[in-house]
Design a protein around this motif. Structure first.
Motif, PDB file in Angstrom:
ATOM      1  N   THR A 109      11.260  25.932  -8.616  1.00 21.16           N
ATOM      2  CA  THR A 109      10.393  24.828  -8.190  1.00 21.16           C
ATOM      3  C   THR A 109      10.759  24.247  -6.836  1.00 21.16           C
ATOM      4  OG1 THR A 109      11.800  23.191  -9.303  1.00 21.16           O
ATOM      5  CG2 THR A 109      10.020  24.181 -10.601  1.00 21.16           C
ATOM      6  N   GLY A 110      11.965  24.546  -6.336  1.00 23.31           N
ATOM      7  CA  GLY A 110      12.420  23.916  -5.104  1.00 23.31           C
ATOM      8  C   GLY A 110      12.941  22.509  -5.306  1.00 23.31           C
ATOM      9  N   PHE A 111      12.946  22.014  -6.550  1.00 19.76           N
ATOM     10  CA  PHE A 111      13.470  20.685  -6.850  1.00 19.76           C
ATOM     11  C   PHE A 111      15.002  20.695  -6.755  1.00 19.76           C
ATOM     12  CE2 PHE A 111       9.929  18.673  -9.670  1.00 19.76           C
ATOM     13  CZ  PHE A 111       9.060  18.762  -8.601  1.00 19.76           C
ATOM     14  N   LEU A 112      15.584  19.498  -6.679  1.00 19.87           N
ATOM     15  CA  LEU A 112      17.028  19.366  -6.812  1.00 19.87           C
ATOM     16  C   LEU A 112      17.468  19.898  -8.164  1.00 19.87           C
ATOM     17  CD1 LEU A 112      17.442  15.696  -5.525  1.00 19.87           C
ATOM     18  CD2 LEU A 112      17.971  17.782  -4.248  1.00 19.87           C
ATOM     19  N   ASN A 113      18.698  20.450  -8.244  1.00 23.00           N
ATOM     20  CA  ASN A 113      19.242  20.778  -9.545  1.00 23.00           C
ATOM     21  C   ASN A 113      20.004  19.575 -10.094  1.00 23.00           C
ATOM     22  OD1 ASN A 113      21.749  20.799  -8.221  1.00 23.00           O
ATOM     23  ND2 ASN A 113      21.731  23.027  -7.965  1.00 23.00           N
ATOM     24  N   ARG A 114      20.566  19.720 -11.276  1.00 24.42           N
ATOM     25  CA  ARG A 114      21.200  18.574 -11.935  1.00 24.42           C
ATOM     26  C   ARG A 114      22.356  18.020 -11.106  1.00 24.42           C
ATOM     27  NH1 ARG A 114      21.760  16.447 -17.211  1.00 24.42           N
ATOM     28  NH2 ARG A 114      20.336  18.016 -18.069  1.00 24.42           N
ATOM     29  N   GLU A 163       3.564  24.530 -11.319  1.00 24.19           N
ATOM     30  CA  GLU A 163       2.390  23.653 -11.196  1.00 24.19           C
ATOM     31  C   GLU A 163       2.692  22.249 -11.724  1.00 24.19           C
ATOM     32  OE1 GLU A 163      -0.603  24.443  -9.665  1.00 24.19           O
ATOM     33  OE2 GLU A 163       0.726  26.065  -9.019  1.00 24.19           O
ATOM     34  N   VAL A 164       3.460  22.161 -12.800  1.00 16.80           N
ATOM     35  CA  VAL A 164       3.870  20.844 -13.297  1.00 16.80           C
ATOM     36  C   VAL A 164       4.703  20.141 -12.234  1.00 16.80           C
ATOM     37  CG1 VAL A 164       5.346  19.664 -14.976  1.00 16.80           C
ATOM     38  CG2 VAL A 164       3.740  21.413 -15.746  1.00 16.80           C
ATOM     39  N   GLY A 165       5.597  20.892 -11.575  1.00 19.43           N
ATOM     40  CA  GLY A 165       6.405  20.311 -10.506  1.00 19.43           C
ATOM     41  C   GLY A 165       5.546  19.722  -9.403  1.00 19.43           C
ATOM     42  N   LYS A 166       4.477  20.418  -9.034  1.00 17.60           N
ATOM     43  CA  LYS A 166       3.576  19.903  -8.003  1.00 17.60           C
ATOM     44  C   LYS A 166       2.940  18.590  -8.438  1.00 17.60           C
ATOM     45  CE  LYS A 166       2.367  24.495  -6.188  1.00 17.60           C
ATOM     46  NZ  LYS A 166       1.274  25.503  -6.040  1.00 17.60           N
ATOM     47  N   ILE A 168       4.155  16.447 -10.547  1.00 15.22           N
ATOM     48  CA  ILE A 168       5.183  15.402 -10.547  1.00 15.22           C
ATOM     49  C   ILE A 168       5.349  14.839  -9.144  1.00 15.22           C
ATOM     50  CG2 ILE A 168       7.656  14.967 -10.842  1.00 15.22           C
ATOM     51  CD1 ILE A 168       7.630  16.971 -13.143  1.00 15.22           C
ATOM     52  N   VAL A 169       5.441  15.721  -8.138  1.00 15.27           N
ATOM     53  CA  VAL A 169       5.587  15.283  -6.751  1.00 15.27           C
ATOM     54  C   VAL A 169       4.387  14.450  -6.316  1.00 15.27           C
ATOM     55  CG1 VAL A 169       5.691  16.072  -4.360  1.00 15.27           C
ATOM     56  CG2 VAL A 169       7.078  17.206  -6.102  1.00 15.27           C
ATOM     57  N   GLU A 170       3.195  14.865  -6.708  1.00  8.26           N
ATOM     58  CA  GLU A 170       1.981  14.136  -6.336  1.00  8.26           C
ATOM     59  C   GLU A 170       1.945  12.726  -6.923  1.00  8.26           C
ATOM     60  OE1 GLU A 170      -1.033  16.682  -7.802  1.00  8.26           O
ATOM     61  OE2 GLU A 170      -0.848  18.175  -6.193  1.00  8.26           O
ATOM     62  N   THR A 171       2.607  12.546  -8.064  1.00  8.92           N
ATOM     63  CA  THR A 171       2.565  11.259  -8.761  1.00  8.92           C
ATOM     64  C   THR A 171       3.647  10.308  -8.285  1.00  8.92           C
ATOM     65  OG1 THR A 171       1.775  12.450 -10.727  1.00  8.92           O
ATOM     66  CG2 THR A 171       2.514  10.190 -11.042  1.00  8.92           C
ATOM     67  N   MET A 172       4.813  10.852  -7.915  1.00 13.32           N
ATOM     68  CA  MET A 172       5.948  10.004  -7.569  1.00 13.32           C
ATOM     69  C   MET A 172       5.778   9.361  -6.195  1.00 13.32           C
ATOM     70  SD  MET A 172       8.083   9.999 -10.058  1.00 13.32           S
ATOM     71  CE  MET A 172       6.956  10.391 -11.400  1.00 13.32           C
ATOM     72  N   PRO A 173       6.445   8.222  -5.962  1.00 11.89           N
ATOM     73  CA  PRO A 173       6.481   7.649  -4.612  1.00 11.89           C
ATOM     74  C   PRO A 173       7.092   8.640  -3.624  1.00 11.89           C
ATOM     75  CG  PRO A 173       7.319   6.094  -6.242  1.00 11.89           C
ATOM     76  CD  PRO A 173       7.146   7.390  -6.950  1.00 11.89           C
ATOM     77  N   GLY A 174       6.780   8.478  -2.337  1.00 11.83           N
ATOM     78  CA  GLY A 174       7.212   9.446  -1.343  1.00 11.83           C
ATOM     79  C   GLY A 174       8.712   9.612  -1.232  1.00 11.83           C
ATOM     80  N   SER A 175       9.484   8.564  -1.522  1.00 12.24           N
ATOM     81  CA  SER A 175      10.937   8.632  -1.389  1.00 12.24           C
ATOM     82  C   SER A 175      11.631   9.065  -2.673  1.00 12.24           C
ATOM     83  CB  SER A 175      11.477   7.264  -0.966  1.00 12.24           C
ATOM     84  OG  SER A 175      11.170   6.295  -1.970  1.00 12.24           O
ATOM     85  N   ALA A 176      10.881   9.427  -3.701  1.00  5.84           N
ATOM     86  CA  ALA A 176      11.478   9.749  -5.000  1.00  5.84           C
ATOM     87  C   ALA A 176      12.289  11.037  -4.931  1.00  5.84           C
ATOM     88  CB  ALA A 176      10.385   9.884  -6.058  1.00  5.84           C
ATOM     89  N   LEU A 177      13.322  11.093  -5.747  1.00 13.97           N
ATOM     90  CA  LEU A 177      14.095  12.317  -5.945  1.00 13.97           C
ATOM     91  C   LEU A 177      13.518  13.044  -7.149  1.00 13.97           C
ATOM     92  CD1 LEU A 177      17.707  10.843  -5.615  1.00 13.97           C
ATOM     93  CD2 LEU A 177      16.365  11.959  -3.830  1.00 13.97           C
ATOM     94  N   CYS A 178      13.182  14.311  -6.991  1.00 12.44           N
ATOM     95  CA  CYS A 178      12.644  15.110  -8.090  1.00 12.44           C
ATOM     96  C   CYS A 178      13.600  16.250  -8.392  1.00 12.44           C
ATOM     97  CB  CYS A 178      11.260  15.657  -7.743  1.00 12.44           C
ATOM     98  SG  CYS A 178      10.010  14.374  -7.519  1.00 12.44           S
ATOM     99  N   ALA A 179      13.877  16.475  -9.651  1.00 15.69           N
ATOM    100  CA  ALA A 179      14.842  17.504 -10.052  1.00 15.69           C
ATOM    101  C   ALA A 179      14.344  18.247 -11.275  1.00 15.69           C
ATOM    102  CB  ALA A 179      16.204  16.865 -10.343  1.00 15.69           C
ATOM    103  N   ARG A 180      14.790  19.480 -11.387  1.00 16.10           N
ATOM    104  CA  ARG A 180      14.595  20.241 -12.617  1.00 16.10           C
ATOM    105  C   ARG A 180      15.955  20.356 -13.294  1.00 16.10           C
ATOM    106  NH1 ARG A 180      13.515  26.614 -13.352  1.00 16.10           N
ATOM    107  NH2 ARG A 180      13.101  26.631 -15.589  1.00 16.10           N
ATOM    108  N   LEU A 181      16.060  19.807 -14.494  1.00 18.38           N
ATOM    109  CA  LEU A 181      17.333  19.766 -15.201  1.00 18.38           C
ATOM    110  C   LEU A 181      17.622  21.066 -15.924  1.00 18.38           C
ATOM    111  CD1 LEU A 181      17.127  16.144 -16.666  1.00 18.38           C
ATOM    112  CD2 LEU A 181      18.087  16.903 -14.474  1.00 18.38           C
TER     113      LEU A 181
END
Length: 551
Positions: A109-114, A163-166, A168-181
């Motif tokens: 997903t390109g998200f941060l890891n844990r 697609e779920v990751g996308k 999540i990014v669309e919903t969160m504020p711009g400065s949010a940290l998104c991760a896949r645990l």
């Protein structure tokens, strides 16, 4: 979207590459050599050229000319080496940058890891504190991802996660940290105003709504939903690990409350988790120690009053707390994967205790929905019957109707295997599921059990009475015996007698009993051999110890 924090985070300083640092002295040395060679070239070249112009050549000039050529070669070699070292430094710096990115990011997903989330969320909490803000942590788990993955394949599952990751990014504020645990579990963290938690609720609601919308993947519509746990950093929460743990606990609370929702963490959830862990630890010790025993609830023919069987119910005979009821441990056993071991332990003991009873006495055993997912369930039950020498025709397996909803295919295979061995199968809690008539048509049941919720209110609720009457007529038309659960008094029993011939069970006929009281009841009815309950219990424990030694 919300008034949660949206400013961009301060960028981190560029990472220092230890390989590049190591190469820098070599680069400086090569540059110094090249510079010295250039200076020497200027000195030698000036002397040689000057002599040639002045026409005052000396014997030293050939030697100086050779030195000049060597000097030119040294300049070229030094400069080339300097360029090579410079390129290596640049390559190492780029490789270090890529390695850092790979070490901190989920490749799918390109998200941060844990691990990266723990580091960056710690910085986010510190910055939030300096600005009188609070950090909200979401833990997001997809509710039906395993089903989608198993049904459509891992490549569809991976596409769905991206697609779920996308979304999540669309919903969160711009400065949010998104991760896949890991797996289908995500996390997101962002700042918000402590006095305005409704902004967090709005984001959570939007996220749940977005994720529940269908995904078009390879020309097919895939639908899922999300359970979200929410925790905040200002309620005695002194670390990212604690914040994540609380959000995770809240997420599981959302699952238990029906999924597809967001739930805030509160302290009672942690206390419930501690109690659950205590129960699990006790069960892991208590099952092999033989602390779980079968209790027997009488089943009688309503017309004649004749005892014809017992339903086997599990009780935890705790050495310190006494008898513990199943509502305090069955759910935990299902969640932690102990339900099969618990059920087999109780069944084994019941089969040993009941094999010398009157041959007309049957045992009914309820199968958990979690067990119905096991394709080897029938073989395990048949193996128990063989090992305990309990007749298959005296066993009735009860399967709840709701358990069939996700497992109809496996259930058909299990029921067919059981019936091929002479074991009867009953449809339990009839009338509470999704498609009762369809299940009766698709599966060869031997008995219908009317759910106690209808029976206990039959003399107070006209709708319950109508449902019981309809089920009774259905059973008669199908030639299928009926058992009514939850008969608590004689008035309910009399109403049921007026509806037709059926069996019944409930406190009116006796509460679930331990083996000692059960054997006394059977002895009064002259329906068992002379063995004592102490002998039976000793034999059951010896069988259990033998099984543990060989297993």
């Amino acid at each position: 979207m919300s008034d949660a924090e949206t400013s961009e985070p301060v960028p981190e300083p560029a990472p220092v590459d230890p390989v590049a640092v190591e190469e820098q002295p070599r680069s400086l040395i090569s540059a110094a050599i090249a510079m010295a060679a250039i200076l020497m070239f200027a000195a030698l070249g000036g002397e040689v050229v000057g002599n040639i112009i002045a026409g005052t050549a000396t014997k030293r000039d050939p030697i100086l000319a050779v030195a000049l050529l060597l000097n030119i070669a040294l300049i070229l070699i030094g400069w080339r080496h300097h360029n090579e070292v410079t390129e290596q430094i640049a390559e190492h710096a780029e490789a270090a940058k890529r390695a850092k990115l790979l070490a901190s990011r989920d490749p799918l997903t390109g998200f941060l890891n844990r691990r990266a989330l723990a580091s960056e969320a710690g910085d986010l909490i510190n910055k939030a504190g300096a600005r009188n803000k609070v950090v909200a942590m979401f833990v997001i788990d997809l509710d039906s991802f395993k089903y989608v993955n198993d049904l459509n394949g891992h490549h569809i599952g991976d596409f769905l996660l991206r697609e779920v990751g996308k979304r999540i990014v669309e919903t969160m504020p711009g400065s949010a940290l998104c991760a896949r645990l890991g797996g289908d579990e995500f996390a997101a963290a962002f700042q918000f105003d402590a006095a305005n938690p409704s902004a967090v609720d709005a984001i959570a609601d939007e996220l749940i709504e977005r994720v529940s919308q269908p995904f078009m993947i390879e020309n097919q519509s895939i639908q899922t939903s999300a359970s979200v746990g929410v925790a905040r950093s200002d309620h005695d929460c002194n670390s990212v690990e604690t914040l994540l743990r609380r959000a995770d606990i809240a997420m599981y609370a959302a699952k238990r409350q029906g999924k597809n929702r967001a739930v805030w963490f509160d302290g009672s959830m942690e206390r419930l988790l501690e109690e659950r862990n205590r129960v699990e630890a006790g069960m892991r010790q208590g099952i092999p120690a033989g602390e779980f025993a079968p209790y027997y609830e009488p089943q009688v023919d309503l017309m004649t009053g004749r005892l014809h069987g017992f339903e086997v119910l599990a009780r935890w005979e705790h050495p310190e707390q006494g008898v513990i009821m199943p509502d305090q441990f069955i759910t935990v056993a299902e969640e932690c994967g102990l339900i099969a071991e618990l059920s087999e332990c109780v069944m084994r003991r019941a089969f040993i205790e009941g094999r010398d009873w009157d041959p007309q006495i049957s045992l009914s055993v309820n199968i958990s929905p979690a067990q119905l997912k096991d394709p080897w369930l029938a073989q395990k039950i048949i193996k128990l019957l063989t090992e305990t020498n309990f007749p298959a025709n005296r066993l009735e397996i009860e399967i709840t109707e709701t358990a069939l909803f996700d497992n109809l295919g496996i259930a058909q295979s299990i029921i067919t295997s059981l019936k091929n061995q002479g074991i009867r199968v009953a449809l339990d809690d009839f009338g509470t599921g999704y498609s009762s008539l369809a299940h009766l048509r698709a599966l060869p049941f031997d008995r219908i059990k009317i759910d106690r919720s209808f029976v206990t209110s039959i003399n107070k609720d006209s709708e319950s009475a109508a449902i019981v009457d309809a089920i009774t007529r259905l059973g008669t038309s199908l030639g299928m015996p009926i058992t009514a659960e939850g008969i608590e008094d004689e008035k309910i029993a009399d109403i049921l007698k007026g509806l037709g011939n059926m069996a019944g069970q409930g406190w009116h006929f006796g509460k679930p009993m331990a083996i000692g009281k059960t054997r006394r009841m059977l002895a009064d009815l002259d329906m068992l051999t002379a063995r004592s309950s102490e002998e039976i219990a000793k034999e059951a424990m010896e069988e259990l110890r033998k099984l543990r030694r060989t297993g």
